[in-house]
Design a protein around this motif. Structure first.
Motif, PDB file in Angstrom:
ATOM      1  N   ALA A 162       0.833  -1.204   0.000  1.00  0.00           N
ATOM      2  CA  ALA A 162       0.000   0.000   0.000  1.00  0.00           C
ATOM      3  C   ALA A 162       0.867   1.253   0.000  1.00  0.00           C
ATOM      4  N   ILE A 163       0.444   2.240  -0.766  1.00  0.00           N
ATOM      5  CA  ILE A 163       1.094   3.557  -0.769  1.00  0.00           C
ATOM      6  C   ILE A 163       0.377   4.394   0.296  1.00  0.00           C
ATOM      7  N   PRO A 164       1.088   5.041   1.201  1.00  0.00           N
ATOM      8  CA  PRO A 164       0.430   5.862   2.220  1.00  0.00           C
ATOM      9  C   PRO A 164      -0.398   6.984   1.584  1.00  0.00           C
ATOM     10  N   ARG A 165      -1.532   7.284   2.189  1.00  0.00           N
ATOM     11  CA  ARG A 165      -2.446   8.326   1.694  1.00  0.00           C
ATOM     12  C   ARG A 165      -1.722   9.645   1.461  1.00  0.00           C
ATOM     13  N   GLU A 166      -0.834  10.025   2.372  1.00  0.00           N
ATOM     14  CA  GLU A 166      -0.146  11.314   2.245  1.00  0.00           C
ATOM     15  C   GLU A 166       0.857  11.342   1.097  1.00  0.00           C
ATOM     16  N   ALA A 167       1.157  10.188   0.494  1.00  0.00           N
ATOM     17  CA  ALA A 167       2.096  10.113  -0.624  1.00  0.00           C
ATOM     18  C   ALA A 167       1.396  10.078  -1.975  1.00  0.00           C
ATOM     19  N   ILE A 168       0.073  10.229  -1.995  1.00  0.00           N
ATOM     20  CA  ILE A 168      -0.702  10.184  -3.238  1.00  0.00           C
ATOM     21  C   ILE A 168      -1.095  11.599  -3.639  1.00  0.00           C
ATOM     22  N   ARG A 169      -0.946  11.878  -4.938  1.00  0.00           N
ATOM     23  CA  ARG A 169      -1.380  13.146  -5.514  1.00  0.00           C
ATOM     24  C   ARG A 169      -2.370  12.861  -6.631  1.00  0.00           C
ATOM     25  N   PHE A 170      -3.340  13.752  -6.785  1.00  0.00           N
ATOM     26  CA  PHE A 170      -4.374  13.632  -7.808  1.00  0.00           C
ATOM     27  C   PHE A 170      -4.249  14.841  -8.728  1.00  0.00           C
ATOM     28  N   CYS A 171      -4.125  14.601 -10.026  1.00  0.00           N
ATOM     29  CA  CYS A 171      -3.919  15.686 -10.984  1.00  0.00           C
ATOM     30  C   CYS A 171      -4.988  15.621 -12.080  1.00  0.00           C
ATOM     31  N   VAL A 172      -5.702  16.720 -12.250  1.00  0.00           N
ATOM     32  CA  VAL A 172      -6.708  16.812 -13.308  1.00  0.00           C
ATOM     33  C   VAL A 172      -6.711  18.247 -13.838  1.00  0.00           C
ATOM     34  N   ARG A 173      -6.736  18.385 -15.171  1.00  0.00           N
ATOM     35  CA  ARG A 173      -6.757  19.689 -15.844  1.00  0.00           C
ATOM     36  C   ARG A 173      -5.713  20.659 -15.277  1.00  0.00           C
ATOM     37  N   ASP A 174      -4.475  20.197 -15.224  1.00  0.00           N
ATOM     38  CA  ASP A 174      -3.330  21.019 -14.779  1.00  0.00           C
ATOM     39  C   ASP A 174      -3.422  21.484 -13.331  1.00  0.00           C
ATOM     40  N   GLN A 175      -4.227  20.840 -12.518  1.00  0.00           N
ATOM     41  CA  GLN A 175      -4.303  21.120 -11.085  1.00  0.00           C
ATOM     42  C   GLN A 175      -3.878  19.863 -10.335  1.00  0.00           C
ATOM     43  N   THR A 176      -3.040  20.023  -9.319  1.00  0.00           N
ATOM     44  CA  THR A 176      -2.577  18.888  -8.514  1.00  0.00           C
ATOM     45  C   THR A 176      -3.015  19.098  -7.077  1.00  0.00           C
ATOM     46  N   TYR A 177      -3.548  18.027  -6.472  1.00  0.00           N
ATOM     47  CA  TYR A 177      -4.070  18.094  -5.111  1.00  0.00           C
ATOM     48  C   TYR A 177      -3.550  16.923  -4.287  1.00  0.00           C
ATOM     49  N   THR A 178      -3.340  17.158  -3.004  1.00  0.00           N
ATOM     50  CA  THR A 178      -3.199  16.039  -2.072  1.00  0.00           C
ATOM     51  C   THR A 178      -4.614  15.531  -1.811  1.00  0.00           C
ATOM     52  N   LEU A 179      -4.730  14.355  -1.231  1.00  0.00           N
ATOM     53  CA  LEU A 179      -6.072  13.832  -0.935  1.00  0.00           C
ATOM     54  C   LEU A 179      -6.750  14.660   0.150  1.00  0.00           C
ATOM     55  N   ASP A 180      -5.982  15.184   1.095  1.00  0.00           N
ATOM     56  CA  ASP A 180      -6.560  16.065   2.111  1.00  0.00           C
ATOM     57  C   ASP A 180      -7.083  17.353   1.492  1.00  0.00           C
TER      58      ASP A 180
END
Length: 124
Positions: A47-65
Motif C-alpha cells: 500500500a502507498i500511504p495516503r499522504e504520498a498520493i497526488r491527484f492531478c486533473v486539468r493542470d491542477q494537482t491536489y493532495t487527498l486532504d
C-alpha cells in the motif's frame, strides 16, 4: 460500474520521487472533487500511504486532504486523471497496480469503493 476501465493500460510512468498512471472515475456521472472520499493505491501488494498520493486533473494537482475542500473542480466521466504515488520509484518491468476510489454519492445509502488491478510495465 466501470471498475475494469479505471486504470488506463500503458500509462505507467516515472515521476520525480515516484511513479504515476492514468485513472478514470468509476462512476457514470462525474463527481466534484470534494465527493471523492479516498483514493487507494498499491503496487505489487504494498500500500502507498495516503499522504504520498497526488491527484492531478486539468493542470491542477491536489493532495487527498486538499481534495476534501475542493468545491470548484470535478472529475468527469471518462476523464483521465493522473494519479501520482511518491514512493521513491519503481524498477523497470511489470508491476501489479491496484487503484481504488471511495466516493460519496448523495442518493446511495452506503459509500461505494470500486477498484481495479492491472499489470503495467515500467520502461527501462
Amino acid at each position: 460500474m466501470m471498475d475494469n476501465k479505471m486504470i488506463v493500460e500503458g500509462s505507467l510512468q516515472r515521476e520525480e520521487g515516484g511513479f504515476s498512471f492514468l485513472g478514470r472515475l468509476p462512476y457514470y456521472r462525474g463527481l466534484g472533487l470534494s465527493m471523492i472520499e479516498d483514493i487507494i493505491v498499491s503496487v505489487d501488494g504494498a500500500a502507498i500511504p495516503r499522504e504520498a498520493i497526488r491527484f492531478c486533473v486539468r493542470d491542477q494537482t491536489y493532495t487527498l486532504d486538499e481534495m476534501e475542500t475542493v468545491y470548484d473542480n470535478r472529475w468527469n466521466f471518462g476523464e483521465k486523471a493522473r494519479i501520482v504515488a511518491l514512493n521513491g520509484g519503481l524498477p523497470a518491468g511489470n508491476h501489479a497496480i491496484t487503484f481504488a476510489v471511495r466516493m460519496r454519492v448523495s442518493y446511495l445509502p452506503f459509500v461505494p469503493t470500486t477498484k481495479d488491478t492491472k499489470q503495467l510495465a515500467m520502461a527501462a
